[in-house]
Enzyme design. Sequence first.
Site, short mmCIF file in Angstrom:
data_model
loop_
_atom_site.label_atom_id
_atom_site.label_comp_id
_atom_site.label_asym_id
_atom_site.label_seq_id
_atom_site.Cartn_x
_atom_site.Cartn_y
_atom_site.Cartn_z
N LYS A 11 -23.65 6.72 -36.42
CA LYS A 11 -22.70 5.85 -35.73
C LYS A 11 -22.45 6.31 -34.29
O LYS A 11 -22.76 7.45 -33.92
CB LYS A 11 -21.41 5.77 -36.55
CG LYS A 11 -21.61 5.11 -37.93
CD LYS A 11 -20.28 4.95 -38.66
CE LYS A 11 -20.45 4.24 -39.98
NZ LYS A 11 -19.13 3.99 -40.65
N TYR A 51 -20.86 -6.01 -40.76
CA TYR A 51 -19.69 -5.62 -41.55
C TYR A 51 -18.88 -6.82 -42.04
O TYR A 51 -17.70 -6.66 -42.35
CB TYR A 51 -18.81 -4.66 -40.74
CG TYR A 51 -19.36 -3.24 -40.68
CD1 TYR A 51 -19.33 -2.41 -41.81
CD2 TYR A 51 -19.91 -2.73 -39.52
CE1 TYR A 51 -19.84 -1.11 -41.77
CE2 TYR A 51 -20.42 -1.42 -39.46
CZ TYR A 51 -20.37 -0.64 -40.60
OH TYR A 51 -20.86 0.65 -40.56
N PHE A 59 -8.81 -3.08 -40.75
CA PHE A 59 -9.53 -2.25 -39.79
C PHE A 59 -10.76 -2.95 -39.20
O PHE A 59 -11.47 -2.35 -38.39
CB PHE A 59 -9.94 -0.93 -40.44
CG PHE A 59 -10.81 -1.07 -41.68
CD1 PHE A 59 -12.18 -1.28 -41.58
CD2 PHE A 59 -10.24 -1.00 -42.95
CE1 PHE A 59 -12.97 -1.41 -42.72
CE2 PHE A 59 -11.03 -1.14 -44.09
CZ PHE A 59 -12.40 -1.35 -43.97
N THR A 93 -15.75 8.50 -47.46
CA THR A 93 -15.51 7.74 -46.23
C THR A 93 -14.61 8.50 -45.27
O THR A 93 -14.86 8.55 -44.06
CB THR A 93 -14.85 6.38 -46.59
OG1 THR A 93 -15.65 5.73 -47.58
CG2 THR A 93 -14.70 5.50 -45.37
N ARG A 104 -20.56 13.94 -43.43
CA ARG A 104 -19.25 13.56 -42.88
C ARG A 104 -18.32 14.77 -42.76
O ARG A 104 -17.55 14.86 -41.80
CB ARG A 104 -18.64 12.43 -43.72
CG ARG A 104 -19.28 11.07 -43.41
CD ARG A 104 -18.88 10.01 -44.38
NE ARG A 104 -19.22 8.66 -43.90
CZ ARG A 104 -19.21 7.58 -44.67
NH1 ARG A 104 -18.88 7.67 -45.95
NH2 ARG A 104 -19.53 6.40 -44.17
N ASN A 114 -16.75 7.91 -38.66
CA ASN A 114 -17.17 8.85 -39.70
C ASN A 114 -18.67 9.14 -39.71
O ASN A 114 -19.25 9.39 -40.75
CB ASN A 114 -16.66 8.38 -41.06
CG ASN A 114 -17.15 7.00 -41.42
OD1 ASN A 114 -17.92 6.41 -40.68
ND2 ASN A 114 -16.70 6.48 -42.55
N HIS A 117 -23.40 5.69 -41.65
CA HIS A 117 -23.32 4.63 -42.66
C HIS A 117 -24.31 4.94 -43.76
O HIS A 117 -25.37 5.52 -43.49
CB HIS A 117 -23.69 3.28 -42.02
CG HIS A 117 -23.89 2.18 -43.03
ND1 HIS A 117 -22.84 1.50 -43.59
CD2 HIS A 117 -25.02 1.69 -43.61
CE1 HIS A 117 -23.32 0.62 -44.47
NE2 HIS A 117 -24.64 0.71 -44.49
N GLU A 128 -29.56 -4.76 -45.45
CA GLU A 128 -29.23 -4.04 -44.22
C GLU A 128 -30.49 -3.59 -43.48
O GLU A 128 -30.53 -3.63 -42.25
CB GLU A 128 -28.33 -2.85 -44.56
CG GLU A 128 -26.95 -3.29 -45.05
CD GLU A 128 -26.09 -2.18 -45.64
OE1 GLU A 128 -24.97 -2.48 -46.07
OE2 GLU A 128 -26.54 -1.01 -45.68
N1 UDP Z 1 -13.24 2.08 -42.37
C1 UDP Z 1 -12.09 2.27 -41.62
N2 UDP Z 1 -10.89 2.40 -42.29
C2 UDP Z 1 -10.80 2.34 -43.64
C3 UDP Z 1 -11.97 2.14 -44.40
C4 UDP Z 1 -13.18 2.02 -43.73
O1 UDP Z 1 -12.15 2.31 -40.39
O2 UDP Z 1 -9.69 2.45 -44.18
C5 UDP Z 1 -14.54 1.94 -41.68
C6 UDP Z 1 -15.37 3.23 -41.74
O3 UDP Z 1 -16.12 3.35 -40.53
C7 UDP Z 1 -16.26 2.95 -42.93
C8 UDP Z 1 -16.55 1.44 -42.74
O4 UDP Z 1 -15.32 0.92 -42.29
O5 UDP Z 1 -17.43 3.76 -42.92
C9 UDP Z 1 -17.00 0.72 -43.98
O6 UDP Z 1 -16.06 0.96 -45.01
P1 UDP Z 1 -16.52 1.30 -46.49
O7 UDP Z 1 -15.33 1.22 -47.37
O8 UDP Z 1 -17.71 0.48 -46.84
O9 UDP Z 1 -16.92 2.87 -46.38
P2 UDP Z 1 -18.34 3.59 -46.46
O10 UDP Z 1 -19.20 2.80 -47.41
O11 UDP Z 1 -18.90 3.62 -45.06
O12 UDP Z 1 -18.04 4.98 -46.97
MG MG Z 2 -19.66 0.78 -47.45
#
Ligand code: UDP
Ligand code: MG
Length: 140
Positions: A11, A51, A59, A93, A104, A114, A117, A128
């Site tokens: 990212k 997304y 968010f 996450t 992470r 974070n 992805h 994707e």
């Molecule tokens: N995200 C955020 N706040 C949250 C949850 C997610 O900013 O409370 C962002 C973060 O960059 C995350 C992305 O949205 O990686 C996608 O969320 P997801 O729940 O799919 O998490 P991931 O699969 O990336 O662990």
């Molecule tokens: Mg995800």
Amino acid sequence: MATNRTFTMIKPEAVAKGYTGKITDMIIEAGFTIKAMKLKQLSKEAAGEFYAVHSERPFYGELVDYMSGGPIVAMILEKDNAVADFRALIGATDPAEAAEGTIRKAYATSKGENAVHGSDSDENAEIESNFHFSAEEIVG
Ligand code: UDP
Ligand code: MG
């Protein structure tokens, strides 16, 4: 488990901080083979589409601004059990909850910024990957 593929992005904040090489090293050390790779900057529209599943989440706007705010490195990765093993390699996450030894834990800044992805299913890995790469850009 059969060999399969997953999709990842390093990212923008991790690319900007110079972590691309270190993160790529962790990915290769963990046994993944890179099948496609490129540096690109997403438009707001493309980040919003990628997304879209999160469009109702509070968010979402911040996520789209962040993900389109600088270059990312997109990759397709292959390994036995790729999707689950890559999720384990990246960690939770929120980096505060990510286990020692995960990408992470080592390189993420916050729950939003974070570092990486990782696809959450074989089906989404395919969707994707196709969002970012054409067939000619993927090595056999
Ligand atoms: N995200 C955020 N706040 C949250 C949850 C997610 O900013 O409370 C962002 C973060 O960059 C995350 C992305 O949205 O990686 C996608 O969320 P997801 O729940 O799919 O998490 P991931 O699969 O990336 O662990
Ligand atoms: Mg995800």
